[in-house]
Design a protein around this motif. Structure first.
Motif, PDB file in Angstrom:
ATOM      1  N   LEU A  19       1.038  -1.090   0.038  1.00 19.82           N
ATOM      2  CA  LEU A  19       0.048  -0.076   0.000  1.00 19.82           C
ATOM      3  C   LEU A  19       0.784   0.990   0.188  1.00 19.82           C
ATOM      4  CD1 LEU A  19      -2.846  -0.888   2.633  1.00 19.82           C
ATOM      5  CD2 LEU A  19      -2.852  -0.956   0.280  1.00 19.82           C
ATOM      6  N   ASP A  20       2.154   1.108  -0.645  1.00 20.34           N
ATOM      7  CA  ASP A  20       3.143   2.096  -0.616  1.00 20.34           C
ATOM      8  C   ASP A  20       2.394   3.516  -1.091  1.00 20.34           C
ATOM      9  OD1 ASP A  20       4.590   0.099   0.239  1.00 20.34           O
ATOM     10  OD2 ASP A  20       5.998   0.101  -1.585  1.00 20.34           O
ATOM     11  N   SER A  21       1.232   3.153  -2.376  1.00 21.33           N
ATOM     12  CA  SER A  21       0.913   4.280  -3.009  1.00 21.33           C
ATOM     13  C   SER A  21       0.202   5.261  -2.143  1.00 21.33           C
ATOM     14  CB  SER A  21       0.076   3.743  -3.883  1.00 21.33           C
ATOM     15  OG  SER A  21      -0.850   2.823  -3.413  1.00 21.33           O
ATOM     16  N   GLY A  22      -0.195   5.036  -0.974  1.00 24.04           N
ATOM     17  CA  GLY A  22      -1.007   6.016  -0.247  1.00 24.04           C
ATOM     18  C   GLY A  22      -0.789   6.216   1.328  1.00 24.04           C
ATOM     19  N   GLY A  70       0.037   7.800  -8.809  1.00 19.71           N
ATOM     20  CA  GLY A  70      -1.382   7.172  -9.557  1.00 19.71           C
ATOM     21  C   GLY A  70      -2.632   6.828  -8.984  1.00 19.71           C
ATOM     22  N   ASP A  71      -2.720   7.039  -7.764  1.00 29.31           N
ATOM     23  CA  ASP A  71      -3.993   6.869  -6.955  1.00 29.31           C
ATOM     24  C   ASP A  71      -5.200   8.171  -7.076  1.00 29.31           C
ATOM     25  OD1 ASP A  71      -1.943   5.529  -4.486  1.00 29.31           O
ATOM     26  OD2 ASP A  71      -3.462   4.329  -5.305  1.00 29.31           O
ATOM     27  N   THR A  72      -6.192   7.866  -7.194  1.00 30.76           N
ATOM     28  CA  THR A  72      -6.951   8.564  -7.155  1.00 30.76           C
ATOM     29  C   THR A  72      -7.665   9.044  -5.844  1.00 30.76           C
ATOM     30  OG1 THR A  72      -8.971   6.956  -7.279  1.00 30.76           O
ATOM     31  CG2 THR A  72      -8.273   7.705  -9.240  1.00 30.76           C
ATOM     32  N   PHE A  73      -8.583   9.821  -5.474  1.00 32.41           N
ATOM     33  CA  PHE A  73      -9.156  10.125  -4.215  1.00 32.41           C
ATOM     34  C   PHE A  73      -9.684   9.133  -3.584  1.00 32.41           C
ATOM     35  CE2 PHE A  73      -7.770  14.613  -5.281  1.00 32.41           C
ATOM     36  CZ  PHE A  73      -7.252  15.134  -3.945  1.00 32.41           C
ATOM     37  N   GLN A 102      -6.700   2.386 -12.425  1.00 35.13           N
ATOM     38  CA  GLN A 102      -5.612   1.418 -11.595  1.00 35.13           C
ATOM     39  C   GLN A 102      -4.653   2.427 -11.408  1.00 35.13           C
ATOM     40  OE1 GLN A 102      -6.178  -1.571 -14.766  1.00 35.13           O
ATOM     41  NE2 GLN A 102      -5.551  -3.023 -13.019  1.00 35.13           N
ATOM     42  N   ASN A 103      -3.826   2.247 -10.053  1.00 30.56           N
ATOM     43  CA  ASN A 103      -2.646   3.142  -9.754  1.00 30.56           C
ATOM     44  C   ASN A 103      -1.526   2.419 -10.693  1.00 30.56           C
ATOM     45  OD1 ASN A 103      -1.703   0.893  -8.315  1.00 30.56           O
ATOM     46  ND2 ASN A 103      -2.515   1.849  -6.346  1.00 30.56           N
ATOM     47  N   TYR A 104      -0.230   2.962 -10.122  1.00 32.45           N
ATOM     48  CA  TYR A 104       0.908   2.677 -10.800  1.00 32.45           C
ATOM     49  C   TYR A 104       1.357   1.099 -10.373  1.00 32.45           C
ATOM     50  CZ  TYR A 104       1.217   7.235 -12.301  1.00 32.45           C
ATOM     51  OH  TYR A 104       0.813   8.544 -12.729  1.00 32.45           O
ATOM     52  N   GLN A 105       0.826   0.554  -9.467  1.00 35.96           N
ATOM     53  CA  GLN A 105       0.948  -0.878  -9.178  1.00 35.96           C
ATOM     54  C   GLN A 105      -0.325  -1.532  -9.740  1.00 35.96           C
ATOM     55  OE1 GLN A 105       2.255  -1.972  -5.089  1.00 35.96           O
ATOM     56  NE2 GLN A 105       2.452   0.211  -4.733  1.00 35.96           N
ATOM     57  N   ARG A 106      -0.949  -1.002 -10.707  1.00 36.49           N
ATOM     58  CA  ARG A 106      -2.169  -1.543 -11.231  1.00 36.49           C
ATOM     59  C   ARG A 106      -3.217  -1.934 -10.348  1.00 36.49           C
ATOM     60  NH1 ARG A 106      -2.004  -1.213 -16.347  1.00 36.49           N
ATOM     61  NH2 ARG A 106      -3.771  -2.779 -16.684  1.00 36.49           N
ATOM     62  N   GLN A 107      -3.327  -1.447  -9.049  1.00 37.09           N
ATOM     63  CA  GLN A 107      -4.191  -1.712  -8.166  1.00 37.09           C
ATOM     64  C   GLN A 107      -5.629  -0.996  -8.402  1.00 37.09           C
ATOM     65  OE1 GLN A 107      -1.891  -0.743  -4.706  1.00 37.09           O
ATOM     66  NE2 GLN A 107      -1.610  -2.679  -4.277  1.00 37.09           N
ATOM     67  N   SER A 108      -6.728  -1.526  -8.327  1.00 36.92           N
ATOM     68  CA  SER A 108      -8.115  -0.626  -8.569  1.00 36.92           C
ATOM     69  C   SER A 108      -8.558  -0.524  -7.347  1.00 36.92           C
ATOM     70  CB  SER A 108      -9.006  -1.536  -9.418  1.00 36.92           C
ATOM     71  OG  SER A 108      -9.386  -2.758  -8.560  1.00 36.92           O
ATOM     72  N   ALA A 109      -9.715   0.271  -7.186  1.00 35.14           N
ATOM     73  CA  ALA A 109     -10.137   0.748  -5.807  1.00 35.14           C
ATOM     74  C   ALA A 109     -10.684  -0.765  -5.258  1.00 35.14           C
ATOM     75  CB  ALA A 109     -11.444   1.278  -6.145  1.00 35.14           C
TER      76      ALA A 109
END
Length: 303
Positions: A19-22, A70-73, A102-109
């Motif tokens: 979950l580094d992205s956020g 690459g994460d949305t709110f 999808q964020n830069y790890q290609r994770q969707s919500a």
């Protein structure tokens, strides 16, 4: 694997999803600002940039903006478990492509909701039109992640809410060649193994690396309870890997003689002799994250 956990059908949670992205993206004061801005659904930040989906997302800036990862709110609200704000954004985005960003790890919500164990958010996302077949950078769908982490609540929501996609989701293999039943077996979640089979998953499906079935994996892991469970559920004891090895063949050189005796009695007579072929282990191919974990367990079992 701990005997008590095996008997209870439980395994250790898998904590390797990132979950580094956020996680560290917002300071305390920024979190307060995010809450206020989300309430108005008109969010702006100098740290965010606009993506290329402007034409599809309409005029709502909070849908177009992305973080440096690459994460949305919506992603950030889920990561920080701000469920009220996440639900508001989901309700504002029914059948909107925004839900599938999808964020830069290609994770969707949906991936993030399963990783953070928020089944209520998973339910809202699916009802709003989120695609359950999206895969992350390891080829995992949200259902793969639920099986890997042993999340019964998220697993239940996913399987009940996606009856049309469910056969495809259960049979889909990630980039390590593992499907949902393989992951549930490797991580020791017996109840998920039983549920997958009851839902129609192929108990004899082979992983792509060496062609091992769930029963082969259970033998390699020296998990006697899992071996018994799979056999009782109809696993084929005569299933062969790409190298021609049955589950019984994999008991040779292993410490658990009870597994060997059990499989010897059930294996066809012409499959009891070891085939003359090269070792199935390959040192040439780089190991994936799942394969590294699996190899560590295998080495411990062999000691």
């Amino acid at each position: 694997m701990d005997d008590q956990d095996s008997k209870l059908g439980k395994g250790q949670p898998c904590a390797d999803e990132r979950l580094d992205s956020g996680l560290d993206s917002l300071r305390e004061d920024e979190c307060s600002s995010l809450a206020a801005d989300t309430e108005r659904l008109s969010i702006g930040s100098t740290k965010l940039y606009r993506n290329e989906m402007r034409s599809e997302m309409g005029d709502e800036p909070w849908k177009r903006d992305r973080s440096d990862d690459g994460d949305t709110f919506l992603h950030l609200a889920i990561i920080h478990e701000a469920a009220d704000y996440a639900v508001k954004m989901i309700k504002q985005s029914v059948n909107d492509p925004f839900l599938n960003i999808q964020n830069y790890q290609r994770q969707s919500a949906l991936h993030l909701a399963v990783i953070t164990e928020q089944p209520q958010i998973v339910d809202h996302l699916l009802k709003a039109g989120c695609d359950p077949q999206l895969v992350d950078n390891q080829g995992n769908t949200a259902l793969h992640i639920a099986c890997k982490r042993g999340s019964l609540s998220c697993f239940s929501v996913l399987t009940q809410s996606c009856p049309v996609e469910l056969p495809t989701l259960m049979s889909a293999k990630n980039y390590s060649g593992l499907n949902c039943i393989h992951l549930a077996c490797i991580h020791g979640f017996f109840s998920l193994v039983e549920s997958l089979i009851q839902l129609g998953a192929d108990i004899n499906a082979r992983e792509h690396c060496n062609g091992r079935s769930a029963l082969h994996l259970a033998v390699d892991l020296q998990n006697q309870e899992l071996v018994r469970l799979l056999i009782s559920l109809g696993a084929d004891v005569n299933s062969l890997t790409y190298g021609g090895y049955s589950p019984y063949h994999l008991t040779h050189g292993r410490q658990n003689t009870d597994i060997q005796r059990q499989l010897y009695e059930l294996t066809a007579h012409d499959l009891r002799e070891l085939p003359e072929s090269e070792s199935e282990d390959s040192d040439d191919d780089p190991m994936s994250e799942d394969e590294e974990m699996y190899d560590d367990i295998l080495l411990v079992a062999q000691q």
